[in-house]
Design a protein around this motif. Sequence first.
Motif, PDB file in Angstrom:
ATOM      1  N   GLU A  84      29.434   6.794 -18.538  1.00  0.00           N
ATOM      2  CA  GLU A  84      27.838   6.532 -18.360  1.00  0.00           C
ATOM      3  C   GLU A  84      27.155   7.755 -18.359  1.00  0.00           C
ATOM      4  OE1 GLU A  84      27.531   3.935 -14.626  1.00  0.00           O
ATOM      5  OE2 GLU A  84      28.104   2.235 -15.763  1.00  0.00           O
ATOM      6  N   LYS A  88      24.082   8.427 -20.803  1.00  0.00           N
ATOM      7  CA  LYS A  88      22.643   8.509 -20.154  1.00  0.00           C
ATOM      8  C   LYS A  88      22.261   9.787 -20.888  1.00  0.00           C
ATOM      9  CE  LYS A  88      20.663   8.175 -15.897  1.00  0.00           C
ATOM     10  NZ  LYS A  88      20.838   8.164 -14.137  1.00  0.00           N
ATOM     11  N   TYR A 125      26.082   1.422 -22.775  1.00  0.00           N
ATOM     12  CA  TYR A 125      25.759   2.074 -21.506  1.00  0.00           C
ATOM     13  C   TYR A 125      26.460   1.448 -20.415  1.00  0.00           C
ATOM     14  CZ  TYR A 125      23.437   4.356 -17.487  1.00  0.00           C
ATOM     15  OH  TYR A 125      22.962   5.153 -16.402  1.00  0.00           O
TER      16      TYR A 125
END
Length: 265
Positions: A84, A88, A125
Motif C-alpha cells: 500500500e 499510494k 491499492y
Amino acid sequence: MRTFFKRFNKTFIKVLPGLLIILFSFLLLLYYPKSNNTKGNDCDLESTCQVASYKLNINPQYKFYKKSKASEAETTKAKIKHHEKKAKRKINYKSSVPYKVKINRVENFVMIYGIDIHGKYKIPYKCFVCSTAKETKNTLLGDYRLNDRYRWHSMVDGSYAQYAIRFYDKLMLHSVPYFKQSPDTLETKEYNKLGSSASLGCVRMCVSDIKWIYDNCTYGTEIKIYDKKGEKPPIPYAQPTKLNPKDKKSSWDPTDPDKKNPWKK
C-alpha cells in the motif's frame, strides 16, 4: 652497541603494530562470550532466545523453532503495508474521485483501485474479503456509484449494520449485521461467513474495511460488480479471524476501532 640499539628500535617500531593486533585478537578469543557455538547456533544463550521469540515460538528444551499463526499474520500485515505504501505514491490524489471499487461477486472479494496520472483506475491499492448474496442473482451485476450513507442502518430482516453505503435501490455495502444498533451485538455466525456468499443481496465486510470505504470513497465513487470465477486478488490481503461463538468477545467485530472493543485490550 649504539648501532645495535638503533637497529633494534627501528625493527621493534615496524613490528609493534602487528604484535598489538595479535595481542588484541588473543584477548578477544579469551574474554569474548561464546554466543556462536560449533553445533550450528542452536540459540543456547537466553538473551538470543528472548530476541528470537518475538517472531517464533521456541522450545528451548528441545531447541527447535515453530512458526506461529501470529507470525504469519504479522508477515501478511507487513506485506500489505509495504504494498500500500508503494501503490499510494502512484495514485493521483489531485482527482476528486481517486478510487474505484470493484467486487468479484462469485469469489467474494472487494478491490480498491487508485487513479493514475492518465485518469485510469489501474493501480491496485487495497483488497477486502466480503460476503455477497446467498442467491447470487440478488447481488446485481453492473456499474453503479456510491451515494447515500448511514452510520447505522436497519436491514430488511430486522438486523442492523454499521457504515452502510447505498449503491442501487436497497442494495448497500455495509458491515456484518448486528442484532441491535450496538457494536457489542455482532451476529457472530454471519461474521464467520465472510469470504462466502451469505447475504440477502447487500455486500458485507468487516468493520475496519467498510469504514475505510465509508471514510475515503466519496459520493459518486464508481463501483463495478462482476463475476470472474477462479480470479485471485492481485495484491496481498488479510483473511478475517474466525470467531468462537462461546467467547464473550465474539459479540464484537475484532476490527472495530471502538475504544470499548474487548479485542483491543
